[in-house]
Each structure stands twice: as structure tokens, then as C-alpha cells.
Design an enzyme around this catalytic site. Structure first.
Site, short mmCIF file in Angstrom:
data_model
loop_
_atom_site.label_atom_id
_atom_site.label_comp_id
_atom_site.label_asym_id
_atom_site.label_seq_id
_atom_site.Cartn_x
_atom_site.Cartn_y
_atom_site.Cartn_z
N SER A 52 0.82 -1.21 0.00
CA SER A 52 0.00 0.00 0.00
C SER A 52 0.86 1.26 0.00
CB SER A 52 -0.91 0.01 1.23
OG SER A 52 -1.64 -1.19 1.33
N1 SAH Z 1 -0.35 -4.38 3.96
C1 SAH Z 1 0.20 -5.11 2.85
C2 SAH Z 1 -0.73 -4.97 1.67
C3 SAH Z 1 -0.85 -6.22 0.90
S1 SAH Z 1 -2.08 -6.20 -0.38
C4 SAH Z 1 1.60 -4.59 2.57
O1 SAH Z 1 1.97 -3.60 3.20
O2 SAH Z 1 2.33 -5.13 1.76
C5 SAH Z 1 -3.33 -7.22 0.31
C6 SAH Z 1 -2.99 -8.65 0.61
O3 SAH Z 1 -4.18 -9.30 1.07
C7 SAH Z 1 -2.51 -9.46 -0.60
O4 SAH Z 1 -1.26 -10.01 -0.32
C8 SAH Z 1 -3.58 -10.57 -0.74
O5 SAH Z 1 -3.06 -11.82 -1.16
C9 SAH Z 1 -4.14 -10.65 0.67
N2 SAH Z 1 -5.47 -11.24 0.78
C10 SAH Z 1 -6.55 -11.08 -0.02
N3 SAH Z 1 -7.59 -11.81 0.42
C11 SAH Z 1 -7.17 -12.45 1.55
C12 SAH Z 1 -7.76 -13.38 2.47
N4 SAH Z 1 -9.02 -13.81 2.33
N5 SAH Z 1 -7.02 -13.83 3.50
C13 SAH Z 1 -5.73 -13.45 3.67
N6 SAH Z 1 -5.10 -12.57 2.83
C14 SAH Z 1 -5.80 -12.09 1.79
#
Ligand code: SAH
Length: 205
Positions: A52
Site C-alpha cells: 500500500s
Molecule cells: N499491507 C500489505 C498490503 C498487501 S495487499 C503490505 O503492506 O504489503 C493485500 C494482501 O491481502 C494481498 O497479499 C492478498 O493476497 C491478501 N489477501 C486477499 N484476500 C485475503 C484473504 N481472504 N485472507 C488473507 N489474505 C488475503
């Protein structure tokens, strides 16, 4: 990054600002993008996911009102950047990621950084983590279209709060849910754009 993108847009929490000044963001970004690690935008981290935008990370962390004593759950580990920040701002962190290679990469990085109060788990965040409940705070960084009931049920009944982006892409709001007993107070914080929260484990390897 902190001064121009985060303080300038109104984030004031000193502990959040200090944590973001301290933690090197470039370690969490693929090498091909390391020149952009401190820019004002999300960046690809592989598997169709993004780390993000720094301001959004700061804003969500501030909105959880962490004091350092909390037991926290994160859904969507991704790069592990926000997990590492949570580990500096709370007592213990459990972070759940559905894409195994992202979870493993983040776990390795947190280990290299000597972060010992954050645990990363491969799983479906819609199920939360019942063995670790209740949580004082839950941070969701992928967008469901409804408040996942199991997550709300794993919030501390006495003021537990959850920040999550909610809605279909193009029409999402960042929402704060505060639980008191069976009552959930819902506040709309701002419009946002997050990747969707997907049900079930990913088969990506
Ligand atoms: N805060 C993170 C943002 C990652 S983007 C950072 O700083 O890098 C969001 C993430 O949520 C992705 O890696 C995606 O695979 C995960 N995601 C989506 N649906 C999910 C679920 N049901 N359970 C666990 N993770 C999930």
C-alpha cells in the site's frame, strides 16, 4: 516520505511517525522497484498484489489507536511492511496471508529484522484466527464487500476496533468498526482503492 506524504496530510500520531521513520521500506519492495520505495504510491509485490501507499499505511495505523499493549490481527500480510510496523506499535501481532509465497517471503524478512512478536500464518482471513482471539485491534488490507462476521466476532468485546476497506473496486470506503458487547459502531473514514479480499487459499506457489 514521512514529512511530505504523511505529516503534510494530517497524520499526527508520534508513535506511528517514529515507526515509519525507523523501518526501511525498500526492504519490503522488489529490487526492481527499490528506487521508488519511498514514493507516494502503491507498488507491485508480485502475484498480482501491491504494497500500500505509505500515507494509507500510516492513516490505517493511526486509526487503530494503538498504545503498545495490544494483541493485533492483520489480514493480508502482503510484503510484511505493515506487519513490521504493527509489531513496533503493539504487543503481539498475528498476520494472515492467503498466498503462501508472499507469507513465506514476509516471514523470512521479519526474521532477518529480528522481529519476534509477529507471527505470519498462511490462511483465509475470512476465518480469522479463533485460537488467538479476542483481538484488541484488527487491520484488514484487502477489501471485502461486507464486514466479515467471524472477524467482528474475534474483536475484543470491550472496545476492540477493526479498520478495513470495504466495497467493490472503484467504490470502496475505509471503515472503522468499534465493538462494545454485541454492538458494532461503524464509521466511514475515506474513499480508498484496495485489492479485493478473496475467499479461500490461493494455489499460487
Ligand atoms: N499491507 C500489505 C498490503 C498487501 S495487499 C503490505 O503492506 O504489503 C493485500 C494482501 O491481502 C494481498 O497479499 C492478498 O493476497 C491478501 N489477501 C486477499 N484476500 C485475503 C484473504 N481472504 N485472507 C488473507 N489474505 C488475503
Amino acid at each position: 516520505m514521512v514529512q511530505r506524504q504523511i505529516v503534510a496530510r494530517g497524520v499526527k500520531n508520534r508513535r506511528v511517525l517514529l515507526a515509519m521513520r525507523t523501518l526501511p521500506r525498500h526492504l519490503f519492495v522488489p529490487e526492481a522497484y527499490s528506487d521508488y520505495a519511498y514514493d507516494d504510491c502503491p507498488l507491485p509485490i508480485g502475484f498480482g498484489q501491491t504494497i500500500s501507499q505509505p500515507f494509507m499505511v500510516a492513516y490505517m495505523l493511526e486509526a487503530l489507536f494503538l498504545t503498545g499493549s495490544e494483541h493485533v490481527m492483520e489480514v493480508g500480510t502482503g510484503s510484511g511492511y505493515q506487519t513490521a510496523l504493527l509489531s513496533m506499535l503493539a504487543d503481539t501481532v498475528v498476520s494472515i496471508e492467503r498466498i503462501a509465497p508472499l507469507a513465506l517471503r514476509a516471514e523470512r524478512l521479519l526474521h532477518e529484522l529480528n522481529i519476534s512478536n509477529a507471527r505470519i500464518m498462511i490462511g483465509d482471513g475470512y476465518n480469522g484466527f479463533s485460537a488467538g482471539a479476542p483481538f484488541d485491534a484488527i487491520l484488514v488490507s484487502a477489501a471485502p464487500t461486507f464486514v466479515p462476521p467471524i472477524l467482528a466476532g474475534q474483536l475484543n468485546e470491550d472496545g476492540g476496533r477493526m479498520i478495513l476497506p470495504m466495497g467493490d473496486f472503484g467504490a470502496q470506503s475505509l471503515v472503522r468498526i468499534t465493538r462494545n458487547g454485541d454492538d458494532l459502531m461503524v464509521e466511514d473514514l475515506m474513499e480508498v482503492a484496495f485489492v479485493p479480499m478473496i475467499q479461500g487459499l490461493s494455489d499460487l506457489e
